[in-house]
Every structure is written in C-alpha cells, then in structure tokens.
Design an enzyme around this catalytic site. Structure first.
Site: not given
Length: 269
Positions: A119, A139
């Site tokens: 990210e 995730e």
C-alpha cells in the site's frame, strides 16, 4: 530526525526514508508510524527537499506491512479494530492518506512488499523495483482488509478484473507482472537498483521544483474530474508556480542557452 524504526537522511535535495526493522522484514508498528509522521511533515516543510526516496533496510524486504504480532497483542488488550485510513491511529495522516503531500515520492523496492508495504508502494509517485520484488495484499487471508488504500488504489492502477483477482485472493505478483501492468516504472537486477533510483532522482532534482509540485497536484487532483472541470479547477501549487521567479527563469535560461538556476521562490498573492 532518524529514530529507532526509521532512518532519515537528506543530501543534494533528496530525502532518504528507510524503514529500519530488517529483523522483522520492516514490519510497521505504531512507533514506526509515529516516526514516519514527523518525517513526512519535515519533507513537506523543507523547501530544499525536492524528492523523497522510500525504501526498506536489509536485503529481504521493502516492508511486509502491519506488525501482526503487535496487532494480536492490541486485540487481546481490547483495542478497537481498525478500518479504512489512519484517522485516530498513530502517525495520522500516514503517507497512504496524506493526500496533499506535494513532493514526489520514489519507492525503491526489493524483496517483499506485502500488505501495508504494498500500500505504501501504491501511494508513491514513481516505483523502481528489483527483479526479486514480490507484491501482494494478503489481508483477505487474515480476516483483514487492505485499509491503507490498497482496496481503493489497486482498482485505479490496474484493470478492474485483474485488481479484483489480487484483492480477493491475496495472490502474489512478481516484478515482471507489476511492470507489465504499469504498477512500477522500471525493474532492474538488485545490484543496479541504487543506480536506477539515482537516475530518477537526478532527473527530478534537475526539474523546476515548483513545476514538479504543481504538476503532481494537478495530475492527482484531476483524476476524477471531467476534463472541462480539470482545466478550470484551482490548484494551489500552480498558482505559486505561475507567480514564481522560476517561471521567468526557465524561458530566460533557454534563450541564453544555459542551464536554469531554480530558486523555488514565488511571489505571494
């Protein structure tokens, strides 16, 4: 300003930010985010800094994202679960939701860039990766979400079906695939990574600093605007560039057949 978790150095108009926890593959805990917040504030405030290079210490990883051992301890202590963005969390706003950062950020990526590490990469402006780089948002396999922007940025930076495939499965992407889809600017062997990053930073430092900041702001802020509105929107850094000495110096230096001397100074309105 270097701390226990992040090294911070400035040289020749370039700020070098190094996540410095190689023993845990540069996983980011709360203290890391607190140190980073002060660094991002400083890079923005220091007009001598024209470009930032973000990387990870060691040879194995850029960053594997959130320190999950710390997260597990926080969960056991009853801490509230996190969701999208960093509001209310240490280090807010983090790079991933620091939308007004005007300096270009170059990601120097080697090894693993997973979860929050990926990210961070997605939030950078230019990405140079070694051919051993591995990207993923795992995730979904951990009962979490890519809440630091991955769930929003990946579909904006990849074709939708491709992005959804990676988001919903947590599959890994190698450097060659990232290059194919335009997620990175260049892929080089590890021994050439520093040379390649230096070539990019040299180009950025030679550019007019206010032009760089104006272009970054206009390009990113206009992404979701209709083209006609993009032309008429107000851009803070463009107003400063337009009133700057550099806007005069560039054409003057060209006419005189010499290199421009940038000051980054502008006349207040």
């Amino acid at each position: 300003m270097s701390g226990d978790r992040v090294r911070y150095e400035k040289k020749d108009h370039v700020a070098y930010v190094t996540l410095d926890r190689p023993d845990v593959l540069n996983a980011m805990d709360r203290r890391t985010h607190e140190e980073l917040a002060g660094i991002w504030d400083d890079t923005e405030a220091d007009d001598d800094v024209r470009v930032v290079v973000l990387t990870g210490a060691g040879t194995r990883a850029f960053s594997v994202g959130q320190d999950l051992k710390e997260r597990a301890r926080l969960n056991e202590a009853g801490a509230q679960a996190t969701t999208f963005g960093s509001r209310g969390q240490p280090g807010h706003p983090r790079l991933t939701d620091r939308f007004t950062l005007s300096k270009p950020v170059v990601a120097r990526v080697h090894g693993y860039a997973l979860g929050g590490g990926f990210e961070l990469v997605l939030a950078c402006d230019i990405v140079i990766a070694s051919d051993d780089a591995v990207f993923a948002l795992p995730e979904v396999r951990l009962g979490l979400i890519p809440g630091a922007g991955g769930v929003f940025r990946l579909p904006r930076q990849l074709p939708q079906k491709v992005a959804m495939g990676y988001l919903l499965t947590g599959r890994r992407m190698d450097a060659a695939t990232a290059l194919k889809y335009g997620l990175v600017n260049e892929v080089v062997p590890p021994e050439e990574l520093d040379r390649c990053v230096a070539e990019w930073t040299d180009s950025l430092v030679r550019a007019a600093p206010l032009s760089v900041r104006a272009i970054k702001e206009a390009a990113l802020r206009s992404l979701d605007l209709p083209l006609e509105e993009a032309f008429t929107a107000a851009y803070t850094w463009e107003e400063r560039r337009r009133r700057s000495e550099d806007a005069i110096e560039g054409p003057r230096a060209f006419a005189a057949k010499r290199d421009p001397v940038w000051t980054g100074e502008y006349r207040p309105s």
